[in-house]
Design an enzyme around this catalytic site. Structure first.
Site, PDB file in Angstrom:
ATOM      1  N   SER A 165       0.858  -1.182   0.000  1.00 55.67           N
ATOM      2  CA  SER A 165       0.000   0.000   0.000  1.00 55.67           C
ATOM      3  C   SER A 165       0.891   1.226   0.000  1.00 55.67           C
ATOM      4  O   SER A 165       2.059   1.160   0.417  1.00 55.67           O
ATOM      5  CB  SER A 165      -0.888   0.001   1.258  1.00 55.67           C
ATOM      6  OG  SER A 165      -1.544   1.239   1.428  1.00 55.67           O
TER       7      SER A 165
ATOM      8  N   TYR B  20      -1.693  -0.816  10.846  1.00 55.19           N
ATOM      9  CA  TYR B  20      -1.813  -1.342   9.487  1.00 55.19           C
ATOM     10  C   TYR B  20      -0.632  -0.892   8.633  1.00 55.19           C
ATOM     11  O   TYR B  20      -0.042  -1.694   7.896  1.00 55.19           O
ATOM     12  CB  TYR B  20      -3.128  -0.856   8.877  1.00 55.19           C
ATOM     13  CG  TYR B  20      -3.281  -1.136   7.407  1.00 55.19           C
ATOM     14  CD1 TYR B  20      -3.627  -2.407   6.959  1.00 55.19           C
ATOM     15  CD2 TYR B  20      -3.099  -0.127   6.461  1.00 55.19           C
ATOM     16  CE1 TYR B  20      -3.775  -2.668   5.603  1.00 55.19           C
ATOM     17  CE2 TYR B  20      -3.250  -0.381   5.117  1.00 55.19           C
ATOM     18  CZ  TYR B  20      -3.582  -1.652   4.684  1.00 55.19           C
ATOM     19  OH  TYR B  20      -3.723  -1.902   3.337  1.00 55.19           O
TER      20      TYR B  20
END
Length: 279
Positions: free
Chosen positions: A144, A157
């Site tokens: 990501s 995360y």
């Protein structure tokens, strides 16, 4: 180096019941690859497998909880028994949790690392011997932009995605001499169920206007399989932000901290509104 078509290649896709995983399975099956679908939601996996087979593709649905090491081992064993060695591994499974580090339950932290990182490493360990016997293979890890720019309230995360990026870099250097490619895909916001799962709300309160469709990530993965590259950041407009974060982190600190505080307020309001609606 341009790779030949994917006809018949065995592709294991984690997190395949929705979003990026499902879109990738559909696309690669249309390109002639045999796709193995795994996730926890058996009904969705079976529906997707049936859809692919109706369109003339080959799909195998194997439900598994990737937070369980024994389930990961059994998954690879089943694939190899049915279709032989995995030639392409797409480590897509993962989840987040919208909260500060202080307010994130420890069990959520532990499971996030288990699913987002340890499952990726474990599955890689399990499939690499087969790839080495074949003398070829490709591992695609879904990271990501949050793996380069850590933004509250997704700090934990982001930590898992930083690990995905670092693991992919080292793994690429290990496996390249054996004819095995490694690519890390780092998307910006994508229109999936991620936000609803991370917030616990029916509607994703943090959906970003202009977020990418899962199909855009699937196309990036397919391109990487045809023409292996170390990394894809998508959309490319995030590349300057990543570099600014590296050279001027204090500037980015101000913006991301401000954004994070505003986002947490927005999330809390959405949760209160949801509670009132339920009442």
């Amino acid at each position: 180096m341009e790779m030949e078509g994917g006809e018949g290649r065995v592709v294991l896709i984690t997190g395949a019941s929705s979003g990026i995983g499902a879109a990738t399975a559909r696309l690669l099956a249309r390109q002639g690859m045999r796709v193995v679908l795994t996730a926890r939601r058996q009904d969705r996996l079976e529906a997707l497998a049936q859809e692919i087979e109706r369109e003339g593709g080959a799909a195998l649905a194997i439900p598994a909880d990737l937070g369980d090491p024994s389930a990961r081992e059994a998954l690879v064993d089943q694939v190899e028994a049915r279709w032989g060695p995995v030639e392409v591994l797409i480590n897509n499974a993962g989840f987040g949790y919208y909260a500060t580090v202080e307010d994130t339950p420890w069990e959520v932290v532990r499971r996030m690392f288990e699913v987002n990182i340890l499952a990726m490493i474990h599955l890689t360990q399990r499939v690499v011997p087969g790839m080495r016997r074949l003398g070829r293979g490709h591992i695609v890890n879904i990271a990501s932009v949050a793996g380069y720019i850590s933004t509250p309230p997704l700090t934990v995360y982001s930590a898992t995605k930083f690990a995905v990026v670092g693991f992919s870099e080292g793994l690429r250097r290990e496996l390249e001499p054996h004819g095995i490619h490694v690519t890390v895909i780092s998307p910006g916001p994508v229109r999936t169920e991620f936000g609803r799962a991370a917030s616990g709300l029916e509607v994703d309160p943090g959906e970003v206007p202009g977020g990418l469709a899962p199909e855009a990530i699937a196309r990036a993965i397919a391109r990487a399989l045809r023409r292996p590259v170390p990394e894809i950041v998508i959309p490319a407009r995030y590349i300057p932000a990543i570099w600014i974060n590296r050279v001027l982190p204090r500037l980015v600190d101000w913006g991301t901290a401000r954004q994070g505080r505003a986002w947490l307020r927005h999330l809390e309001e959405a949760r209160r509104s949801g509670s009132r609606s339920a009442a």
